[in-house]
Design a protein around this motif. Structure first.
Motif, PDB file in Angstrom:
ATOM      1  N   GLY A 189       0.816  -1.277   0.093  1.00 16.57           N
ATOM      2  CA  GLY A 189      -0.114   0.017   0.022  1.00 16.57           C
ATOM      3  C   GLY A 189       0.907   1.164  -0.076  1.00 16.57           C
ATOM      4  O   GLY A 189       1.974   1.261  -0.043  1.00 16.57           O
ATOM      5  N   GLU A 190       0.331   2.317  -0.087  1.00 12.86           N
ATOM      6  CA  GLU A 190       1.175   3.549   0.074  1.00 12.86           C
ATOM      7  C   GLU A 190       1.434   3.791   1.281  1.00 12.86           C
ATOM      8  O   GLU A 190       2.724   4.347   1.639  1.00 12.86           O
ATOM      9  N   LYS A 191       0.771   3.265   2.343  1.00 12.27           N
ATOM     10  CA  LYS A 191       1.285   3.441   3.784  1.00 12.27           C
ATOM     11  C   LYS A 191       1.016   2.226   4.415  1.00 12.27           C
ATOM     12  O   LYS A 191      -0.235   1.771   4.688  1.00 12.27           O
ATOM     13  N   VAL A 192       1.808   1.450   5.000  1.00 12.22           N
ATOM     14  CA  VAL A 192       1.638   0.228   5.663  1.00 12.22           C
ATOM     15  C   VAL A 192       1.885   0.360   7.097  1.00 12.22           C
ATOM     16  O   VAL A 192       3.086   0.810   7.412  1.00 12.22           O
ATOM     17  N   LYS A 193       0.966   0.300   7.918  1.00  9.89           N
ATOM     18  CA  LYS A 193       1.227   0.434   9.261  1.00  9.89           C
ATOM     19  C   LYS A 193       1.567  -0.935  10.067  1.00  9.89           C
ATOM     20  O   LYS A 193       1.020  -1.988   9.872  1.00  9.89           O
ATOM     21  N   PRO A 194       2.582  -0.904  10.676  1.00  7.69           N
ATOM     22  CA  PRO A 194       3.224  -2.058  11.464  1.00  7.69           C
ATOM     23  C   PRO A 194       1.978  -2.943  12.437  1.00  7.69           C
ATOM     24  O   PRO A 194       2.024  -4.155  12.387  1.00  7.69           O
ATOM     25  N   ALA A 195       1.516  -2.138  12.785  1.00  7.75           N
ATOM     26  CA  ALA A 195       0.213  -2.551  13.883  1.00  7.75           C
ATOM     27  C   ALA A 195      -0.860  -3.451  13.220  1.00  7.75           C
ATOM     28  O   ALA A 195      -1.092  -4.347  13.368  1.00  7.75           O
ATOM     29  N   GLY A 196      -0.972  -2.848  11.839  1.00  6.31           N
ATOM     30  CA  GLY A 196      -2.004  -3.572  11.024  1.00  6.31           C
ATOM     31  C   GLY A 196      -1.485  -4.978  10.553  1.00  6.31           C
ATOM     32  O   GLY A 196      -2.212  -6.067  10.572  1.00  6.31           O
ATOM     33  N   MET A 197      -0.114  -4.876  10.276  1.00 10.53           N
ATOM     34  CA  MET A 197       0.610  -6.177   9.987  1.00 10.53           C
ATOM     35  C   MET A 197       0.640  -7.124  11.219  1.00 10.53           C
ATOM     36  O   MET A 197       0.391  -8.293  10.684  1.00 10.53           O
ATOM     37  N   PHE A 198       0.940  -6.857  12.252  1.00 11.86           N
ATOM     38  CA  PHE A 198       0.961  -7.640  13.520  1.00 11.86           C
ATOM     39  C   PHE A 198      -0.610  -8.194  13.754  1.00 11.86           C
ATOM     40  O   PHE A 198      -0.506  -9.468  14.122  1.00 11.86           O
ATOM     41  N   GLU A 199      -1.519  -7.240  13.468  1.00 10.99           N
ATOM     42  CA  GLU A 199      -2.686  -7.925  13.821  1.00 10.99           C
ATOM     43  C   GLU A 199      -3.161  -9.017  12.792  1.00 10.99           C
ATOM     44  O   GLU A 199      -3.609 -10.065  13.071  1.00 10.99           O
ATOM     45  N   LEU A 200      -2.858  -8.668  11.361  1.00 13.49           N
ATOM     46  CA  LEU A 200      -2.943  -9.921  10.435  1.00 13.49           C
ATOM     47  C   LEU A 200      -2.052 -11.192  10.886  1.00 13.49           C
ATOM     48  O   LEU A 200      -2.481 -12.394  10.781  1.00 13.49           O
ATOM     49  N   ALA A 201      -0.818 -10.858  11.192  1.00 17.13           N
ATOM     50  CA  ALA A 201      -0.077 -11.912  11.449  1.00 17.13           C
ATOM     51  C   ALA A 201      -0.503 -12.783  12.831  1.00 17.13           C
ATOM     52  O   ALA A 201      -0.512 -14.139  12.742  1.00 17.13           O
ATOM     53  N   ARG A 202      -1.299 -12.150  13.723  1.00 16.38           N
ATOM     54  CA  ARG A 202      -1.833 -13.006  14.885  1.00 16.38           C
ATOM     55  C   ARG A 202      -2.993 -13.653  14.431  1.00 16.38           C
ATOM     56  O   ARG A 202      -3.242 -14.999  14.904  1.00 16.38           O
ATOM     57  N   LEU A 203      -3.715 -13.027  13.374  1.00 16.49           N
ATOM     58  CA  LEU A 203      -5.126 -13.872  12.920  1.00 16.49           C
ATOM     59  C   LEU A 203      -4.536 -15.014  12.253  1.00 16.49           C
ATOM     60  O   LEU A 203      -4.945 -16.201  12.306  1.00 16.49           O
ATOM     61  N   ALA A 204      -3.527 -14.836  11.051  1.00 17.86           N
ATOM     62  CA  ALA A 204      -2.836 -16.054  10.375  1.00 17.86           C
ATOM     63  C   ALA A 204      -2.182 -16.936  11.495  1.00 17.86           C
ATOM     64  O   ALA A 204      -2.455 -18.265  11.181  1.00 17.86           O
ATOM     65  N   ASP A 205      -1.796 -16.679  12.567  1.00 14.36           N
ATOM     66  CA  ASP A 205      -1.038 -17.698  13.546  1.00 14.36           C
ATOM     67  C   ASP A 205      -2.324 -18.588  14.191  1.00 14.36           C
ATOM     68  O   ASP A 205      -2.146 -19.796  14.348  1.00 14.36           O
ATOM     69  N   GLN A 206      -3.246 -17.932  14.511  1.00 17.36           N
ATOM     70  CA  GLN A 206      -4.603 -18.618  14.943  1.00 17.36           C
ATOM     71  C   GLN A 206      -5.067 -19.722  13.897  1.00 17.36           C
ATOM     72  O   GLN A 206      -5.366 -20.921  14.702  1.00 17.36           O
ATOM     73  N   ASN A 207      -5.067 -19.371  12.883  1.00 16.33           N
ATOM     74  CA  ASN A 207      -5.439 -20.457  11.786  1.00 16.33           C
ATOM     75  C   ASN A 207      -4.473 -21.642  11.584  1.00 16.33           C
ATOM     76  O   ASN A 207      -4.879 -22.626  11.575  1.00 16.33           O
ATOM     77  N   LEU A 208      -3.155 -21.180  11.823  1.00 16.08           N
ATOM     78  CA  LEU A 208      -1.971 -22.276  11.716  1.00 16.08           C
ATOM     79  C   LEU A 208      -2.074 -23.105  13.140  1.00 16.08           C
ATOM     80  O   LEU A 208      -2.076 -24.253  12.985  1.00 16.08           O
ATOM     81  N   ALA A 209      -2.483 -22.490  14.212  1.00 17.06           N
ATOM     82  CA  ALA A 209      -2.541 -23.189  15.334  1.00 17.06           C
ATOM     83  C   ALA A 209      -3.694 -24.196  15.329  1.00 17.06           C
ATOM     84  O   ALA A 209      -3.687 -25.382  15.683  1.00 17.06           O
ATOM     85  N   ARG A 210      -4.734 -23.874  14.697  1.00 13.48           N
ATOM     86  CA  ARG A 210      -5.972 -24.621  14.564  1.00 13.48           C
ATOM     87  C   ARG A 210      -5.879 -25.774  13.705  1.00 13.48           C
ATOM     88  O   ARG A 210      -6.245 -27.020  14.034  1.00 13.48           O
ATOM     89  N   VAL A 211      -5.153 -25.644  12.557  1.00 14.36           N
ATOM     90  CA  VAL A 211      -4.962 -26.753  11.591  1.00 14.36           C
ATOM     91  C   VAL A 211      -3.971 -27.626  11.913  1.00 14.36           C
ATOM     92  O   VAL A 211      -3.744 -28.811  11.380  1.00 14.36           O
ATOM     93  N   THR A 212      -2.985 -27.312  13.016  1.00 13.90           N
ATOM     94  CA  THR A 212      -1.916 -28.094  13.279  1.00 13.90           C
ATOM     95  C   THR A 212      -2.073 -28.760  14.522  1.00 13.90           C
ATOM     96  O   THR A 212      -1.074 -29.648  14.956  1.00 13.90           O
ATOM     97  N   ARG A 213      -3.294 -28.847  15.212  1.00 13.18           N
ATOM     98  CA  ARG A 213      -3.726 -29.533  16.468  1.00 13.18           C
ATOM     99  C   ARG A 213      -3.913 -30.878  16.165  1.00 13.18           C
ATOM    100  O   ARG A 213      -4.070 -31.357  15.098  1.00 13.18           O
TER     101      ARG A 213
END
Length: 213
Positions: A189-213
């Motif tokens: 994007g024109e301006k990418v906010k680290p906080a937004g990236m970290f939130e996406l990473a948190r959601l992505a990690d939740q999905n990874l945790a769910r499918v690797t149980r």
């Protein structure tokens, strides 16, 4: 014919032999697809989900072509800190990719399964600042390593600013590993906010945790 029971054709026998492998492949594809992010608010699916060997996917091929066309003053920085799709193990890894877009930018996420999963080496110091010729224009890339709370077993995040002429864009990169799954994500994007990236990473990690149980 040896190996075929009475009344069973060779094709039928071959089909029976491949069913377990096909089922395993189908199960892994379903797992990878389930690990992908849902559509973020205000965005739409640009393409995907696409499933298959990582090296054969549309986004992978487009990325490789873009790197081939760009002329870098530091060639070793092409794809630095990213998975190398030209390596056989990476190219043939089962993967799922999805891309989202909106007026403000785009998100591309890939999840792949690699038995000997490990993250690429961190960004080399010389790749934090370099120039490249892209489409006939000179572009300067400045990358900083972000301090992101660890996701999965290991993770890294970077923010790159690309500038050339009157054009300016930022590319956020997140890569993480949980068990045998590796997730990579590009936020543009024109301006990418680290906080937004970290939130996406948190959601992505939740999905990874769910499918690797």
């Amino acid at each position: 014919m040896a190996g075929c029971s009475s009344g069973e054709s060779a094709d039928q026998a071959a089909g029976s032999a491949t069913q377990p492998a096909a089922s395993a492949s189908s199960a892994e594809s379903a797992r990878l697809r389930a690990a992908l992010l849902p559509v973020p608010k205000g965005m739409r699916i640009a393409y995907g989900p696409e499933l298959g060997a990582y090296g054969s996917l549309k986004s992978t091929q487009q990325g490789l072509e873009a790197m081939r066309q760009a002329k870098l003053e530091r060639p070793e920085c092409a794809g630095a800190a990213q998975l190398d799709a030209t390596e056989p193990e990476v190219a043939r890894a089962p993967a799922a990719v999805i891309a989202f877009s909106a007026a403000r930018g785009s998100i591309t996420q890939a999840v792949m399964s690699m038995p000997s999963a490990s993250l690429p080496a961190p960004l080399p110091p010389q790749c934090s600042l370099y120039k490249a010729t892209v489409g006939g224009s000179e572009v300067t890339y400045r990358t900083q390593t972000l301090t992101m709370p660890t996701k999965g077993q290991e993770s890294r995040a970077y923010l790159t600013t690309a500038s050339g002429g009157d054009k300016h864009a930022q590319i956020g990169t997140v890569i993480m590993r949980r068990e045998h799954l590796i997730m990579s994500m590009l936020v543009v994007g024109e301006k990418v906010k680290p906080a937004g990236m970290f939130e996406l990473a948190r959601l992505a990690d939740q999905n990874l945790a769910r499918v690797t149980r």
